[in-house]
Design a protein around this motif. Structure first.
Motif, PDB file in Angstrom:
ATOM      1  N   LEU A   1      66.259  -0.187  91.831  1.00  0.00           N
ATOM      2  CA  LEU A   1      66.425  -1.381  90.375  1.00  0.00           C
ATOM      3  C   LEU A   1      65.521  -1.699  89.537  1.00  0.00           C
ATOM      4  O   LEU A   1      65.487  -1.804  88.262  1.00  0.00           O
ATOM      5  CB  LEU A   1      67.494  -2.695  91.517  1.00  0.00           C
ATOM      6  CG  LEU A   1      68.713  -2.889  92.326  1.00  0.00           C
ATOM      7  CD1 LEU A   1      68.407  -3.763  93.506  1.00  0.00           C
ATOM      8  CD2 LEU A   1      69.199  -2.357  91.371  1.00  0.00           C
ATOM      9  N   GLN A   2      64.382  -1.853  90.309  1.00  0.00           N
ATOM     10  CA  GLN A   2      63.037  -1.876  89.891  1.00  0.00           C
ATOM     11  C   GLN A   2      62.999  -1.015  88.681  1.00  0.00           C
ATOM     12  O   GLN A   2      62.651  -0.864  87.277  1.00  0.00           O
ATOM     13  CB  GLN A   2      61.978  -2.184  90.368  1.00  0.00           C
ATOM     14  CG  GLN A   2      62.105  -3.317  91.505  1.00  0.00           C
ATOM     15  CD  GLN A   2      60.427  -4.153  91.883  1.00  0.00           C
ATOM     16  OE1 GLN A   2      60.615  -3.988  92.643  1.00  0.00           O
ATOM     17  NE2 GLN A   2      60.879  -5.358  92.779  1.00  0.00           N
ATOM     18  N   ARG A   3      63.251   0.204  88.972  1.00  0.00           N
ATOM     19  CA  ARG A   3      62.798   1.275  87.513  1.00  0.00           C
ATOM     20  C   ARG A   3      63.659   1.188  86.908  1.00  0.00           C
ATOM     21  O   ARG A   3      64.081   1.670  85.998  1.00  0.00           O
ATOM     22  CB  ARG A   3      63.018   2.742  88.451  1.00  0.00           C
ATOM     23  CG  ARG A   3      61.681   3.063  89.446  1.00  0.00           C
ATOM     24  CD  ARG A   3      61.589   5.008  89.624  1.00  0.00           C
ATOM     25  NE  ARG A   3      61.664   5.805  88.825  1.00  0.00           N
ATOM     26  CZ  ARG A   3      62.030   7.242  89.404  1.00  0.00           C
ATOM     27  NH1 ARG A   3      61.999   7.252  90.976  1.00  0.00           N
ATOM     28  NH2 ARG A   3      61.941   7.854  88.402  1.00  0.00           N
ATOM     29  N   LEU A   4      65.178   0.637  86.647  1.00  0.00           N
ATOM     30  CA  LEU A   4      66.039   0.583  86.244  1.00  0.00           C
ATOM     31  C   LEU A   4      65.814  -0.689  85.125  1.00  0.00           C
ATOM     32  O   LEU A   4      66.644  -0.626  84.023  1.00  0.00           O
ATOM     33  CB  LEU A   4      67.652   0.367  86.849  1.00  0.00           C
ATOM     34  CG  LEU A   4      68.483   1.673  87.288  1.00  0.00           C
ATOM     35  CD1 LEU A   4      69.710   1.379  88.493  1.00  0.00           C
ATOM     36  CD2 LEU A   4      68.754   2.373  86.466  1.00  0.00           C
ATOM     37  N   GLY A   5      65.096  -1.196  85.542  1.00  0.00           N
ATOM     38  CA  GLY A   5      64.482  -2.335  84.594  1.00  0.00           C
ATOM     39  C   GLY A   5      65.698  -3.311  84.660  1.00  0.00           C
ATOM     40  O   GLY A   5      66.167  -4.058  83.312  1.00  0.00           O
ATOM     41  N   PHE A   6      66.146  -4.035  85.302  1.00  0.00           N
ATOM     42  CA  PHE A   6      66.830  -5.402  85.472  1.00  0.00           C
ATOM     43  C   PHE A   6      65.812  -6.616  85.553  1.00  0.00           C
ATOM     44  O   PHE A   6      64.816  -6.396  86.275  1.00  0.00           O
ATOM     45  CB  PHE A   6      67.940  -5.123  86.619  1.00  0.00           C
ATOM     46  CG  PHE A   6      68.587  -4.089  86.633  1.00  0.00           C
ATOM     47  CD1 PHE A   6      69.478  -3.778  85.599  1.00  0.00           C
ATOM     48  CD2 PHE A   6      69.274  -3.076  87.681  1.00  0.00           C
ATOM     49  CE1 PHE A   6      70.449  -2.540  85.314  1.00  0.00           C
ATOM     50  CE2 PHE A   6      69.721  -2.167  87.371  1.00  0.00           C
ATOM     51  CZ  PHE A   6      70.793  -2.145  86.830  1.00  0.00           C
ATOM     52  N   SER A   7      66.511  -7.065  84.759  1.00  0.00           N
ATOM     53  CA  SER A   7      65.389  -8.058  84.526  1.00  0.00           C
ATOM     54  C   SER A   7      65.740  -9.583  84.794  1.00  0.00           C
ATOM     55  O   SER A   7      66.657 -10.723  85.336  1.00  0.00           O
ATOM     56  CB  SER A   7      66.312  -9.171  83.023  1.00  0.00           C
ATOM     57  OG  SER A   7      67.493  -9.363  83.165  1.00  0.00           O
ATOM     58  N   LEU A   8      65.386  -8.618  86.258  1.00  0.00           N
ATOM     59  CA  LEU A   8      65.998 -10.056  87.552  1.00  0.00           C
ATOM     60  C   LEU A   8      64.292 -10.904  88.310  1.00  0.00           C
ATOM     61  O   LEU A   8      63.556 -10.358  88.230  1.00  0.00           O
ATOM     62  CB  LEU A   8      66.152  -8.733  89.233  1.00  0.00           C
ATOM     63  CG  LEU A   8      67.634  -8.415  88.933  1.00  0.00           C
ATOM     64  CD1 LEU A   8      67.366  -7.446  89.826  1.00  0.00           C
ATOM     65  CD2 LEU A   8      68.920  -8.509  89.331  1.00  0.00           C
ATOM     66  N   ASN A   9      65.142 -11.452  88.538  1.00  0.00           N
ATOM     67  CA  ASN A   9      63.890 -13.137  89.081  1.00  0.00           C
ATOM     68  C   ASN A   9      63.676 -12.367  90.943  1.00  0.00           C
ATOM     69  O   ASN A   9      64.456 -13.288  91.323  1.00  0.00           O
ATOM     70  CB  ASN A   9      64.533 -14.465  88.742  1.00  0.00           C
ATOM     71  CG  ASN A   9      63.793 -15.429  89.304  1.00  0.00           C
ATOM     72  OD1 ASN A   9      63.618 -16.518  88.967  1.00  0.00           O
ATOM     73  ND2 ASN A   9      62.568 -14.785  90.139  1.00  0.00           N
ATOM     74  N   TRP A  10      62.052 -11.645  90.379  1.00  0.00           N
ATOM     75  CA  TRP A  10      63.082 -11.121  91.447  1.00  0.00           C
ATOM     76  C   TRP A  10      61.972 -11.568  93.298  1.00  0.00           C
ATOM     77  O   TRP A  10      62.049 -12.141  94.477  1.00  0.00           O
ATOM     78  CB  TRP A  10      61.766  -9.693  91.705  1.00  0.00           C
ATOM     79  CG  TRP A  10      62.641  -8.617  91.301  1.00  0.00           C
ATOM     80  CD1 TRP A  10      62.386  -7.537  90.417  1.00  0.00           C
ATOM     81  CD2 TRP A  10      63.203  -8.121  92.322  1.00  0.00           C
ATOM     82  NE1 TRP A  10      63.438  -6.745  90.154  1.00  0.00           N
ATOM     83  CE2 TRP A  10      63.833  -7.032  91.507  1.00  0.00           C
ATOM     84  CE3 TRP A  10      63.980  -7.790  93.239  1.00  0.00           C
ATOM     85  CZ2 TRP A  10      65.006  -6.149  91.932  1.00  0.00           C
ATOM     86  CZ3 TRP A  10      64.986  -7.071  94.094  1.00  0.00           C
ATOM     87  CH2 TRP A  10      65.254  -5.651  93.303  1.00  0.00           C
ATOM     88  N   ASP A  11      61.414 -13.140  92.553  1.00  0.00           N
ATOM     89  CA  ASP A  11      60.888 -13.797  93.477  1.00  0.00           C
ATOM     90  C   ASP A  11      61.950 -14.318  94.437  1.00  0.00           C
ATOM     91  O   ASP A  11      61.615 -15.316  95.478  1.00  0.00           O
ATOM     92  CB  ASP A  11      59.887 -15.080  93.159  1.00  0.00           C
ATOM     93  CG  ASP A  11      59.479 -14.678  92.028  1.00  0.00           C
ATOM     94  OD1 ASP A  11      58.526 -13.549  91.780  1.00  0.00           O
ATOM     95  OD2 ASP A  11      58.959 -15.623  91.186  1.00  0.00           O
ATOM     96  N   ARG A  12      63.265 -14.257  94.048  1.00  0.00           N
ATOM     97  CA  ARG A  12      64.571 -14.853  94.797  1.00  0.00           C
ATOM     98  C   ARG A  12      65.267 -13.964  95.747  1.00  0.00           C
ATOM     99  O   ARG A  12      66.451 -14.584  96.204  1.00  0.00           O
ATOM    100  CB  ARG A  12      64.808 -15.873  94.334  1.00  0.00           C
ATOM    101  CG  ARG A  12      64.617 -16.929  92.204  1.00  0.00           C
ATOM    102  CD  ARG A  12      66.040 -17.124  91.564  1.00  0.00           C
ATOM    103  NE  ARG A  12      65.036 -18.537  91.117  1.00  0.00           N
ATOM    104  CZ  ARG A  12      65.043 -19.503  91.439  1.00  0.00           C
ATOM    105  NH1 ARG A  12      65.742 -20.178  92.677  1.00  0.00           N
ATOM    106  NH2 ARG A  12      64.333 -21.077  91.140  1.00  0.00           N
ATOM    107  N   GLU A  13      64.494 -13.071  95.516  1.00  0.00           N
ATOM    108  CA  GLU A  13      65.341 -11.768  96.589  1.00  0.00           C
ATOM    109  C   GLU A  13      65.825 -12.264  98.199  1.00  0.00           C
ATOM    110  O   GLU A  13      64.389 -13.209  98.300  1.00  0.00           O
ATOM    111  CB  GLU A  13      64.214 -11.309  96.652  1.00  0.00           C
ATOM    112  CG  GLU A  13      64.864  -9.862  97.479  1.00  0.00           C
ATOM    113  CD  GLU A  13      63.879  -8.628  97.337  1.00  0.00           C
ATOM    114  OE1 GLU A  13      63.071  -8.608  96.861  1.00  0.00           O
ATOM    115  OE2 GLU A  13      64.764  -7.337  97.921  1.00  0.00           O
ATOM    116  N   ILE A  14      66.420 -12.016  98.795  1.00  0.00           N
ATOM    117  CA  ILE A  14      66.895 -12.543 100.201  1.00  0.00           C
ATOM    118  C   ILE A  14      67.783 -11.365 100.530  1.00  0.00           C
ATOM    119  O   ILE A  14      68.148 -10.807  99.911  1.00  0.00           O
ATOM    120  CB  ILE A  14      68.209 -14.136 100.033  1.00  0.00           C
ATOM    121  CG1 ILE A  14      68.957 -13.858  99.399  1.00  0.00           C
ATOM    122  CG2 ILE A  14      67.203 -15.241  99.616  1.00  0.00           C
ATOM    123  CD1 ILE A  14      70.216 -14.712  98.837  1.00  0.00           C
ATOM    124  N   ALA A  15      67.658 -10.754 101.966  1.00  0.00           N
ATOM    125  CA  ALA A  15      68.351 -10.613 102.439  1.00  0.00           C
ATOM    126  C   ALA A  15      68.850 -11.465 103.913  1.00  0.00           C
ATOM    127  O   ALA A  15      68.169 -12.206 104.458  1.00  0.00           O
ATOM    128  CB  ALA A  15      67.114  -9.351 103.620  1.00  0.00           C
TER     129      ALA A  15
END
Length: 872
Positions: A120-134
Motif C-alpha cells: 500500500l505504501q509503495r502505491l503512494g496512497f494518501s493515508l493517515n498511517w498514524d491511525r492504522e488499526i488491526a
RNA sequence: GCGAACUUGGCGGAAUGGUAGACGCAGGAGACUUAAAAUCUCCAGUCCGUAAAGGGCGUGCGGGUUCGAGUCCCGCAGUUCGCACCA
C-alpha cells in the motif's frame, strides 16, 4: 541527439516514486487531528479495510486507487480529509494456516499485514498511517468488549438457545455457506443440527428504524437499499391462536394452542389444514409419540441445509393426527408437519389456504385436502369460478366466507383482525424477516466474549477494569475444536460477583462484529475508550465509503445497527455511518489452460502469431473466459510485480482508465503498457514546456488565436475533469486529461506565436494538478519541473476554470432537415439566431436538398443545431 | 418463482432530448532507422459510390411521444446479479 538539460530523458519511476513518498511523509500532509479543524469543512473517505490474507491483490488496488482519487481531490478542494487504513485481522484463514502449516495465527496475520502495508505504501496512497488499526490487537478488540458490555447493560444483548450447524469431526459450528450438501466443507462429515446457548445482538429492536433510515441514504446505490429492504422484510398481517380440538392427555399446556402468523387473515374461511415446522415444539412432541413422525422430522433436518433440498422444493408433510378449531367456524382442521414451514419466520406455523397460496395448493393436491375458493376476482362469476392448478393470490370479493362475504379483500382483512381481537385470540401485527444476530463462534482467532460463567450467579460481565480479556498466545491446534476450550488455564478464573471459581466464556465474536464499528474507531484510534465523542461526532458519518457489492447486506446492515446501538449507549451521536456509498466492480482477466488442462498464470503464457503458447515452449495454451481474478483459476496479476515493472502510477492510472469504476474491468497486458506509454508521453510534454518557457511568463494582452484555443481547452478540461470526478466518472476524467495532453503536445508546433508561451505553461501546470489524484508521484515530479518554487503538488488548490474561457471561440452547428444531418456551419458563440438560420439555409448541400420543398418550421437551438421541417 | 440492473464498432467505453462512437486498446498505412524497438503522422461503424462529393443503414427487437430519441414512455428478448418454500 544530446540532452543537455539536467532532467532525465524519460520518467524514472523507480527513483521518483520513493522520493515523493518521503516528501509527503516529511511534510506530514495526510495527517489530520482527532477533532476536525473548525476552519475547514471535513470529509471522511473510507475504503473497506482488507482482510490480511497474504498479498495485496488487484481488487484492492482498484478499491484504494479509487478512494485515493477522492481523498486527494477533496483535499485540493479545501477539505480536511480523514483517510485511514486498517486490517480486518481476525478470521478463520489464520487458524487454517496454523493447522496446516504450524504457524501461529498471530504471527501469520502480523506478517501478512507487514507485507500488505508495504505494498500500500509503495502505491503512494494518501493515508493517515498514524491511525492504522488491526482488529486482532487488544487495543482494538478490548474496546469492542467494552462496547459489548455496554450493549448488554443497554438491553441490546440476549443469551438464548439456538440451532447451529455442528461439525462433529472439527467440533465446531459452521456457517450455512460452510455446509456443502449437508457435509462440513473441511471435514466432509455429515453436519448435525445442534442447540447451543449463544449470544445474540438484538438487531430486530431497530428493524423499523433500519428500514426507515434507508430512505435517507440518497447517496447509496438503489439496488443496495432494495436488497437491505428485502432483507429486513417488513410485512403486515395478524397473529392468531388456534386451540387444539381435543388436546391429548399429557400434552404440555403451552402446546394447547398453536400460534400462526398470516398476511392474509381475510382468507381464514378458505383454511383446510394447519402446518407446523419440523422444529416446532408441537412437532417435537409428535415425534416423541410416534416413530414415523420422528423419522419425518429427522429427515427434514437432514435435508434442511443442503442446496438441492431447497431447489427441488417438493412439498411434503406428515399428518400428526391432531386437529385445531377454526376461530370463526364450528369446524376443526388437521395439523400437519410440513417441510416447507420455516421455524425462524413468523411463529413457525401457518394455516393453509390452498385457494389463495400456491404452496398450500400444491400441498393440498398432494395430500387430498379440500380447496375452497374464498376470493372472487373482479369480472368472474362465482357459479363457474374454481381453483384448479393455480392459486389466486390477488384481490377481489370475498365468497364462501361467512360474515366476510361480499367484502373487498382489503376490508375483509380489517374485519377479520377486529373479530380476532374481539375474541381475544389474535391481533394485527407487523412481522419482520430480519432475525437477531447470533455472534457466538467456537473459534480461537477472534475477539473473546467478555463473560464469566459462574455456577451460582450465571453469566456475569467481566468488570471494565479487567478489560481487555486477552487471547492467550500459547495455544495448540493439534486437536479439533476450539483451542481456547482446551487451554489448560486460560478459562479458569473467579466470579466477579461472588468470588467463587468460575470459567470464562470460550466463544469469540463473529468477525462481522469487528468490522461493524472500525470506521468510528478510526476517528480516535488510540483512545482509552471505544470512541471519543468530539472526534466521532466531528468526523462521522463517513462521507464516502467505497467497497465491493458483496457486502451489500450483512456488513453494511451490521454497521448501521452498530451505529444505532452505539448512539443509544452514548458512544456517538449519529445513526447512519455511511452517508455515501460507492460499490466498485471487480478486476477480471483472461484465464489460460495448458494442453493437460492445468490452469496457468498469465506470466507463464506467451503470445505468438499463431496464438498462445507456454512461455519458452511451443506447447499450445487454450485461452479461456475473462473471469474475476482468483487463485483457483490462476488468472491473477500481482500488484507488486506490476509496480516493479511499470511503477505505482501506471498501475493506478490503468485501473482507473478504461472502465467506469462501478463496472467490472479487464486487466490486460496491452492496457497497462498503454498506461505506461501515456505517463512517459505526458512527462516528455511537460518537460518540454518547462525547458522552453520561463516560469515568469505573463499572459500578454494580444494573444494569438491558437494560444487562445489552447487556453480554452485548458479551462474546459478543468471544468470537465472536475465534473467527472464529482460524479465518480474517473474514466471520463482520464479521457479529458488525454485530450489536454494531446493539445499541449500539438501546441509545440506553434510555440512562437504570441501568447503561446503563457498558454503552454498554464496548460502544463493545470495538467500536473488534474492528474495528481490519479498519478500523484508523476504529478509531483512534473510540477517540480514547471513550478520549482511552489511546493508540493499534493498541497496545491484544485485549479479553477475561468468562466470566460469555457466557450470555444467558434462553434460548429449541425444543420438538419427533418432531424437528419445534412451539413454543418460555423458560428460565433451565442450568435444572432436569424443570421445562423439564414447561413444554415444557404449551406450548399442543405440548399440543394431544400430545393422545391416548403419549410414549415425552422428549429434553432442556440450553439447546437438548426433543423428545417419541410412539407410536401 | 420474486426483484434489480444492463444490452452502443473487433474490444473497454463516451454522449445536459440536439453532429452517435469522445478517450483508450487492438488493427491498417506511412515517416524516422542499416534493421528492430521506441517515437511521430495519418486512416478506421457499415453498405452503395471512384479512397472525391453525396447518399442508404446503424446504439438488442417491436411500437409510441417529439421538429429531433442511445437518452423519455409501453411491450418483447437476451445477459448478469441478488433473494429464494417468508405464510
Amino acid at each position: 541527439m544530446s540532452q543537455s538539460s539536467s532532467t532525465p530523458t524519460s520518467y524514472d519511476f523507480n527513483t521518483v516514486e520513493p522520493k515523493w513518498q518521503k516528501a509527503w511523509a516529511d511534510a506530514d500532509i495526510f495527517t489530520v487531528p482527532d477533532v476536525p479543524p473548525a476552519n475547514k469543512p471535513k470529509y471522511y473517505v473510507l475504503e473497506m479495510f482488507p482482510y490480511p490474507s497474504g498479498q495485496l491483490h488487484m481488487g484492492h488496488v482498484r478499491n484504494y486507487a479509487l478512494g485515493d482519487v477522492i481523498a486527494r481531490y477533496k483535499r485540493a478542494r479545501g477539505f480536511s480529509v480523514l483517510h485511514p487504513m486498517g486490517w480486518d485481522a481476525f478470521g478463520l484463514p489464520a487458524e487454517n494456516a496454523a493447522r496446516e502449516r504450524g504457524v501461529h495465527p498471530k504471527e501469520w496475520t502480523l506478517n501478512n499485514i507487514a507485507t500488505m502495508r508495504g505494498t500500500l505504501q509503495r502505491l503512494g496512497f494518501s493515508l493517515n498511517w498514524d491511525r492504522e488499526i488491526a482488529t486482532c490487537l487488544p487495543d482494538y478488540y478490548g474496546k469492542q468488549q467494552k462496547l459489548f458490555l455496554d450493549f448488554l447493560k443497554g438491553g441490546l444483548v440476549e443469551r438464548r438457545e439456538s440451532w447451529v450447524n455442528w461439525d462433529p469431526i472439527d467440533q465446531t459450528v459452521l456457517a450455512n455457506e460452510q455446509v456443502v450438501d449437508g457435509k462440513g466443507w473441511r471435514s466432509g462429515a455429515p453436519i448435525e443440527k445442534k442447540q447451543l446457548s449463544q449470544w445474540f445482538l438484538k438487531i430486530t429492536d431497530f428493524a423499523e428504524d433500519l428500514l426507515n433510515g434507508l430512505k435517507t441514504l440518497d447517496r447509496w446505490p438503489e439496488r443496495v437499499r432494495t436488497m437491505q429492504e428485502r432483507w429486513i422484510g417488513r410485512s403486515e398481517g395478524a397473529k392468531l391462536r388456534f386451540s387444539l380440538h381435543q388436546p391429548p392427555a399429557g400434552l404440555d399446556e403451552n402446546l394447547n394452542a398453536v400460534e400462526v402468523f398470516t398476511t392474509r387473515p381475510d382468507t381464514l374461511f378458505g383454511m383446510s389444514f394447519l402446518a407446523i415446522a419440523p422444529d416446532h415444539p408441537l412437532a417435537a412432541w409428535a415425534a416423541q409419540q410416534n416413530p414415523q413422525a420422528a423419522e419425518f422430522v429427522a429427515e427434514c433436518r437432514r435435508l434442511g441445509t443442503s442446496v438441492e433440498a431447497v431447489e427441488t422444493a417438493e412439498k411434503r408433510g406428515f399428518d400428526t393426527g391432531l386437529r385445531v378449531n377454526h376461530p370463526f367456524m364450528d369446524k376443526s382442521f388437521p395439523v400437519w408437519i410440513a417441510n416447507f414451514v420455516l421455524m425462524d419466520y413468523g411463529t413457525g406455523a401457518l394455516f393453509g389456504c390452498p385457494a389463495g397460496d400456491q404452496r398450500d395448493l400444491d400441498f393440498a393436491h398432494k395430500y387430498n385436502l379440500p380447496v375452497t375458493p374464498v376470493v372472487l376476482p373482479a369480472g368472474k362469476d362465482q357459479a363457474d369460478f374454481a381453483i384448479t392448478t393455480t392459486a389466486y393470490t390477488g384481490d377481489g370479493t370475498m365468497i364462501n366466507s361467512g360474515f366476510l362475504d361480499g367484502l373487498s379483500t382489503e376490508d375483509a382483512r380489517k374485519e377479520a383482525i377486529s373479530r380476532l381481537e374481539g375474541l381475544g385470540i389474535g391481533q394485527g401485527v407487523v412481522n419482520w424477516r430480519l432475525r437477531d444476530w447470533g455472534i457466538s463462534r467456537q473459534r480461537y482467532w477472534g475477539c473473546p466474549i467478555p463473560i464469566i460463567h459462574c455456577a451460582d450467579c450465571g453469566p456475569v460481565a467481566v468488570p471494565d477494569e479487567q478489560l481487555p480479556v486477552e487471547l492467550p498466545d500459547d495455544v495448540s491446534f493439534d486437536k479439533p475444536g476450539n483451542p481456547l476450550d482446551h487451554h489448560p488455564t486460560w478459562k479458569h478464573t473467579t466470579c466477579p460477583k461472588c468470588g467463587k471459581p468460575a470459567t470464562r466464556e470460550t466463544d469469540t465474536f463473529d468477525t462481522f462484529v469487528d468490522s461493524s464499528w472500525y470506521f468510528a474507531r478510526f476517528t480516535a484510534p488510540h483512545a482509552p475508550t471505544p470512541t471519543v465523542r468530539a472526534a466521532a461526532d466531528g468526523w462521522l458519518p463517513v462521507d464516502q465509503y467505497i467497497g465491493g457489492i458483496e457486502h451489500a447486506i450483512l456488513h453494511l446492515l451490521y454497521a448501521r445497527f452498530f451505529t444505532r446501538a452505539m448512539h443509544r449507549t452514548g458512544h456517538l451521536d449519529v445513526d447512519e455511518p455511511f452517508a455515501g456509498l460507492f460499490t466498485q466492480g471487480m478486476v477480471s482477466h483472461e484465464s489460460y489452460k495448458d494442453s493437460a488442462g492445468n490452469w496457468l498464470y498469465p506470466e507463464e503464457v506467451e503470445r505468438t502469431a499463431n496464438g498462445c503458447v507456454k512461455r519458452g515452449t511451443t506447447e499450445p495454451v487454450t485461452v479461456g473466459r475473462v473471469e474475476k481474478m482468483s487463485k483457483s483459476k490462476r488468472n491473477t496479476v500481482a500488484p507488486v510485480a506490476i509496480i516493479e515493472r511499470f511503477g505505482a502510477d501506471t498501475a493506478r492510472w490503468f485501473v482507473l482508465s478504461d472502465s467506469p469504476p462501478e463496472r467490472d474491468m479487464e486487466w490486460t497486458e496491452a492496457g497497462v503498457a498503454g498506461a505506461a506509454r501515456f505517463s512517459q508521453r505526458l512527462f516528455r510534454t511537460i518537460r518540454t514546456v518547462a525547458q522552453d518557457v520561463p516560469t515568469t511568463t505573463e499572459c500578454p494582452t494580444d494573444i494569438d488565436r491558437q494560444a487562445d484555443t489552447l487556453r480554452r481547452t485548458t479551462h474546459r478540461t478543468i471544468a470537465a475533469v472536475t465534473e467527472a470526478l464529482e460524479g465518480f466518472a474517473i474514466n471520463v476524467a482520464v479521457a479529458r486529461i488525454h485530450e489536454l495532453t494531446s493539445a499541449l503536445t500539438e501546441a509545440e508546433k506553434s510555440a512562437t506565436v504570441p501568447g503561446m508561451a503563457f498558454a503552454r505553461r498554464e496548460a502544463a501546470q493545470t495538467l500536473c494538478l488534474l492528474c495528481a489524484p490519479m498519478m500523484p508521484h508523476l504529478a509531483e515530479e512534473m510540477f517540480a519541473l514547471v513550478l520549482p518554487s511552489a511546493g508540493l503538488a499534493a498541497q496545491q488548490a484544485w485549479p479553477e476554470a475561468n468562466p470566460e474561457l469555457l466557450t470555444a471561440t467558434h462553434i460548429t452547428i449541425a444543420v438538419q432537415i427533418m432531424g437528419k444531418l445534412r451539413g454543418t456551419i460555423e458560428a460565433q458563440p451565442d450568435e444572432d439566431a436569424a443570421a445562423v438560420v439564414a447561413r444554415a439555409e444557404a449551406e450548399p448541400n442543405v440548399a440543394r436538398l431544400l430545393e422545391g420543398k416548403r419549410i414549415v418550421k425552422r428549429v434553432h437551438v442556440p450553439n447546437r443545431i438548426v433543423n428545417f421541417v419541410t412539407a410536401g
